[in-house]
Design an enzyme around this catalytic site. Structure first.
Site, short mmCIF file in Angstrom:
data_model
loop_
_atom_site.label_atom_id
_atom_site.label_comp_id
_atom_site.label_asym_id
_atom_site.label_seq_id
_atom_site.Cartn_x
_atom_site.Cartn_y
_atom_site.Cartn_z
N HIS A 43 -1.79 -1.49 7.39
CA HIS A 43 -0.53 -1.83 6.46
C HIS A 43 -0.80 -0.84 5.27
CE1 HIS A 43 1.57 -5.26 3.64
NE2 HIS A 43 1.81 -3.92 3.11
N GLU A 70 2.62 -2.43 9.04
CA GLU A 70 3.10 -3.31 8.36
C GLU A 70 3.34 -2.65 6.98
OE1 GLU A 70 0.55 -7.57 9.27
OE2 GLU A 70 0.10 -6.45 7.41
N HIS A 190 -2.46 -13.99 7.09
CA HIS A 190 -2.88 -14.08 5.80
C HIS A 190 -4.02 -15.03 5.72
CE1 HIS A 190 -2.55 -11.93 1.88
NE2 HIS A 190 -3.05 -13.12 1.49
#
Length: 237
Positions: A43, A70, A190
Site C-alpha cells: 500500500h 492498494e 484491517h
C-alpha cells in the site's frame, strides 16, 4: 480455502528506519511465498514513508503468486499501477497523511469517479476491488461501479470481537450475502489477526481473500515468519 495475501508495509517501515536495505523487502516477499503465502500486498502512499514507488516496480519480478497494490487512485498511483500491472488493485479512500485506512468508500457519492478508474484498470487486465464498510447501500453502490470485488473494512469487527461481542460479525455476514447475490467477489482486511481470523472466515460466505499485515508481522516477532504464515493458512482452511 480463503487465500492469504500478506501486506509487507511494516517490513518497509523497519527498513526505512535505518536508511539501508535491512530487512530486504524483496527477500521477505520471496520468503513469504516460499512459506506458503498466496499473495503479496503493498500500500504505497504519496510520502513513501514505507513502501516506495520503486519497491512496487521491483516486486513485480519477485511476486509469483498474486500481486495486490492498494491505494487512493490519484494520478501518480494510477500511473504506477498501470506500469506494474499487478493481478489486483484495491482502491482505498485514504486521505493524504493518513496513518492507516480508516473508512471505506462512499460508493454512491463517488460512483462516477470509481467507475471511470475501474474501467481504466480493467482495460489493462487488472482485477479491481473497492474498500467498503459493511453497509448494504455501499455494497449495492459498488456493484454499479463495475468492480470485480469488494474488500470489507474489518476494523469494527476486530474491535467488537476483542471486547467479546461476537455479534459484531453480523453486518459483515449480511454484506457478504448481498455481495454474493450481486456477483461480487469478497476480500477483507484491517485488524484481522490470529485471534479473530478463524471466526471471521467461518461466518463470511464466499470469502476469497484476506490481506493481513500489521498483526501478522507483529505476531511473527514472537512466533517466526514461516510459522505465523502457516498458522494463518491453517485457520483459513
Amino acid at each position: 480455502m480463503t487465500k492469504l495475501s500478506v501486506n509487507i508495509n511494516k517490513i518497509a517501515t523497519l527498513r526505512n528506519a535505518r536508511g539501508g536495505n535491512v530487512p530486504d523487502l524483496l527477500k521477505v516477499a520471496a520468503d513469504i511465498q516460499r512459506f506458503g503465502g498466496q499473495g503479496i500486498t503493498i500500500h504505497p502512499r504519496p510520502d513513501e514513508r514505507h513502501i516506495r514507488y520503486q519497491d512496487a516496480r521491483d516486486l513485480k519480478a519477485v511476486v509469483t503468486t498474486e500481486y495486490n497494490i492498494e491505494g487512493n487512485p490519484q494520478h501518480n498511483f494510477i500511473d504506477l499501477v498501470l506500469e506494474c500491472k499487478p493481478d489486483q488493485v484495491t482502491l482505498v479512500p485514504d486521505a493524504i497523511g493518513a496513518i492507516t485506512s480508516s473508512a471505506g468508500w462512499d460508493t454512491i457519492k463517488n460512483q462516477e469517479y470509481l467507475t471511470e478508474v475501474i474501467q481504466e484498470f480493467q482495460r489493462n487486465g487488472i482485477r479491481t476491488s473497492i474498500f467498503v464498510d459493511p453497509i448494504l447501500e455501499m455494497i449495492e453502490g459498488a456493484k454499479k461501479t463495475g468492480t470485480d470485488r469488494i474488500e470489507l473494512y474489518t476494523e469494527s469487527f476486530a474491535h467488537q470481537y476483542s471486547l467479546g461481542n461476537e455479534k459484531g460479525i453480523d453486518p459483515y455476514a449480511k454484506a457478504a450475502v448481498l455481495a454474493n447475490e450481486l456477483g461480487l467477489g469478497i476480500n477483507a482486511g484491517h485488524d484481522l489477526s490470529l485471534d479473530n481470523i478463524k471466526f471471521f472466515k467461518e461466518n463470511i460466505q464466499g470469502l476469497l481473500e484476506v490481506s493481513i499485515g500489521h498483526a501478522l508481522i507483529s505476531e511473527a516477532l514472537y512466533l517466526g515468519l514461516d510459522n505465523t504464515v502457516n498458522m494463518y493458512l491453517n485457520k483459513l482452511k
